[in-house]
Design an enzyme around this catalytic site. Sequence first.
Site, PDB file in Angstrom:
ATOM      1  N   GLY A 162      -5.405  10.983 -11.558  1.00  0.00           N
ATOM      2  CA  GLY A 162      -5.522   9.555 -11.326  1.00  0.00           C
ATOM      3  C   GLY A 162      -6.982   9.165 -11.238  1.00  0.00           C
ATOM      4  O   GLY A 162      -7.835   9.982 -10.864  1.00  0.00           O
ATOM      5  N   ALA A 163      -7.280   7.909 -11.572  1.00  0.00           N
ATOM      6  CA  ALA A 163      -8.665   7.436 -11.530  1.00  0.00           C
ATOM      7  C   ALA A 163      -8.759   6.079 -10.849  1.00  0.00           C
ATOM      8  O   ALA A 163      -9.705   5.334 -11.064  1.00  0.00           O
ATOM      9  CB  ALA A 163      -9.252   7.359 -12.939  1.00  0.00           C
ATOM     10  N   GLY A 164      -7.775   5.761 -10.010  1.00  0.00           N
ATOM     11  CA  GLY A 164      -7.802   4.516  -9.259  1.00  0.00           C
ATOM     12  C   GLY A 164      -8.710   4.619  -8.048  1.00  0.00           C
ATOM     13  O   GLY A 164      -9.487   5.578  -7.901  1.00  0.00           O
ATOM     14  N   MET A 200      -8.071   5.155  -4.806  1.00  0.00           N
ATOM     15  CA  MET A 200      -7.838   6.280  -3.911  1.00  0.00           C
ATOM     16  C   MET A 200      -8.261   7.595  -4.548  1.00  0.00           C
ATOM     17  O   MET A 200      -8.883   8.449  -3.897  1.00  0.00           O
ATOM     18  CB  MET A 200      -6.359   6.329  -3.516  1.00  0.00           C
ATOM     19  CG  MET A 200      -6.023   7.397  -2.485  1.00  0.00           C
ATOM     20  SD  MET A 200      -6.672   7.023  -0.846  1.00  0.00           S
ATOM     21  CE  MET A 200      -5.482   5.788  -0.319  1.00  0.00           C
ATOM     22  N   SER A 201      -7.932   7.786  -5.818  1.00  0.00           N
ATOM     23  CA  SER A 201      -8.341   9.002  -6.510  1.00  0.00           C
ATOM     24  C   SER A 201      -9.864   9.090  -6.613  1.00  0.00           C
ATOM     25  O   SER A 201     -10.438  10.172  -6.459  1.00  0.00           O
ATOM     26  CB  SER A 201      -7.713   9.044  -7.907  1.00  0.00           C
ATOM     27  OG  SER A 201      -6.315   9.055  -7.828  1.00  0.00           O
ATOM     28  N   GLY A 246     -10.701   2.441   6.678  1.00  0.00           N
ATOM     29  CA  GLY A 246     -11.206   1.184   6.147  1.00  0.00           C
ATOM     30  C   GLY A 246     -10.716   0.823   4.767  1.00  0.00           C
ATOM     31  O   GLY A 246     -11.054  -0.242   4.252  1.00  0.00           O
ATOM     32  N   GLN A 247      -9.910   1.683   4.145  1.00  0.00           N
ATOM     33  CA  GLN A 247      -9.462   1.408   2.779  1.00  0.00           C
ATOM     34  C   GLN A 247      -8.545   0.192   2.712  1.00  0.00           C
ATOM     35  O   GLN A 247      -8.408  -0.429   1.661  1.00  0.00           O
ATOM     36  CB  GLN A 247      -8.731   2.634   2.238  1.00  0.00           C
ATOM     37  CG  GLN A 247      -9.615   3.864   2.139  1.00  0.00           C
ATOM     38  CD  GLN A 247      -8.814   5.137   1.943  1.00  0.00           C
ATOM     39  OE1 GLN A 247      -7.687   5.082   1.469  1.00  0.00           O
ATOM     40  NE2 GLN A 247      -9.383   6.262   2.316  1.00  0.00           N
ATOM     41  N   THR A 307       0.852  -1.181   0.000  1.00  0.00           N
ATOM     42  CA  THR A 307       0.000   0.000   0.000  1.00  0.00           C
ATOM     43  C   THR A 307       0.890   1.233   0.000  1.00  0.00           C
ATOM     44  O   THR A 307       2.107   1.140  -0.116  1.00  0.00           O
ATOM     45  CB  THR A 307      -0.927   0.016   1.228  1.00  0.00           C
ATOM     46  OG1 THR A 307      -0.151   0.284   2.408  1.00  0.00           O
ATOM     47  CG2 THR A 307      -1.639  -1.315   1.385  1.00  0.00           C
ATOM     48  N   CYS A 308       0.274   2.414   0.149  1.00  0.00           N
ATOM     49  CA  CYS A 308       1.061   3.639   0.109  1.00  0.00           C
ATOM     50  C   CYS A 308       1.983   3.768   1.313  1.00  0.00           C
ATOM     51  O   CYS A 308       2.957   4.524   1.272  1.00  0.00           O
ATOM     52  CB  CYS A 308       0.141   4.860   0.035  1.00  0.00           C
ATOM     53  SG  CYS A 308      -1.012   4.999   1.419  1.00  0.00           S
TER      54      CYS A 308
END
Length: 587
Positions: free
Chosen positions: A192-194, A196-197, A115-116, A49-50
């Site tokens: 970005g379009a993932g 998170m974005s 919760g991500q 993850t990030c």
Amino acid sequence: MSLLVVGLSHRSAPVNMLDRASLSLDAQTKLLQDTVAAEPATEAAVLATCNRIELYADVDKFHAGVAELSTLLAQHSGVGLEELTPHLYVHYEDRAVHHMFSVACGLDSMVVGEGQILGQIKDSLARAQGLHTAGRLMNDLFQQSLRVGKRAHSETGIDRAGQSLVTFGLEQLALGTPVTTWAQGKKALVIGAGSMSSLAAATLARAGVAEIVIANRTADRAERLAEILTEDDGTDVMARAVPMESVPFELTRADVVVSCTGATGLVLTAEAIAAGVEGRVGAQPETVRGKAPETVRGEVPEARTAPLPPVSTGADEDCPLDLASVPPGFSVMGEAAVAGMDAATLEQHAAWAAGGTVDRRRAARRGGDADRADPELIGALAATAASVGRIPERRRPEPVAEPPRPEPVLYLLDLAMPRDIDAAAHRLAGVRLVDIERLAEASADAPMAADVDQVRRIVSHEVAAFGAAQRAAHITPTVVALRTMAADVVAGEIARLEGRLPGLDDKHRAEITQTVRRVVDKLLHAPTVRVKQLAAEPGGAGYADALRTLFDLDPETVASVSRAEESTEKNAKIAANANIAENRGPA
């Protein structure tokens, strides 16, 4: 086999190390393949993850497993093993399970309770399953982690202990103002379009921004996200998609920029941001940047000093020095007092000082350098003056107050790892940047609520239950092999009986067979039930070995039972997935 996890996170490594060690999807794939190909591991999964990179594996040797997994992480991250090792942590068996469940519940997140992570765990499991690196242990661990995480969020208020990373980042940008108030009427650019974005765009829409522009390398995904935002009945936001090439222009219009892409390099440089701000406010470059160009590059401009005002200290008879020009805080006998004198005047002053015509106590009251004033010092200064002409000015510089930074006109939220936005943007006037590093600092001292303690109790209970289930499952093949052996013994004895009593009719043969089987089942029932109970307790793994030794069970028979069970489970999952695909119909 035993569970082992080796990894690093925001708790063990600085952000720049996490940035360098981040793994692309291709790197994760190769890491998983190389892990299961290594000798100590039979199955593996990666959770990246990030703010964390963790490699989970089922290993047969602890020390060899730690060495192999650490080496593989270093190889695929591109960070040297010696540099990476101080930041790695290792968890084994129950501690590894406890760590995984804590991560799933958000207890180990940078913002507690977010919760991500559940979606990221789900993606990690799907990736391992797709590469066939996830076996029984990885499937059980990750699926149970998802259940534990959902239980924590449904049974407690852990969501109140910390906000999602996006919301927390927006709160940091708003500087104490409610996000819904701060966001009203602003124009947002989301890069970005993932997942998170998309979450950032949805959060901004709910907060009340007037417009959201989605920039993404894949146009279809950007357009789809813009369509979803526009059709949302809960907001009135205007959303549109643009190509990445339009980002420089959109920077001149945006008030808020959120970036979270999978790029390995910077998406927004400090120069691009400065140009966007300049184009937005129409100011001169030095006004926009707030500092001279050399300051942006990290250089410190030379301090400017203003002349000190004269101070009236009275006059000393026969002193060649104009006491009215002596700056406050210096003695008339000290070095600063004679700065700027020519050689002839300085020689006169030296002779006067040597004569002792000055009251040292009064000089001390005027300044703090009287103790340093002596004829030798003055004589040395005179010699210097004779060679260079004058003593250079050496007055104390006045501190220069740094001008206040202007109010931001552009707010930047960088949620990517590695970074999307140049950290040098911190120094640009009119810009406020919040990135992963600042979020970590801001959330480090977040108060722990009672909900967190309740989640910790849930995790501890679930870890104990998971361990018991795994240990019980570990002995099941041995018990099955024992009962199989007993059934073979019964069958052999019945066959021998038929050879000795060939005239035995079917009714009596069936009755005798049933009786023998009941005797064997009753003899085995209590030991097998009890051994399962004992095996489920901590330290119960040895009971399977004891059972195999006592009954002289063939290890290969036990292993074949295990393989048969795994094959059955795999076929059941394939059938279930096929049924799901069939019910969904064509995409």
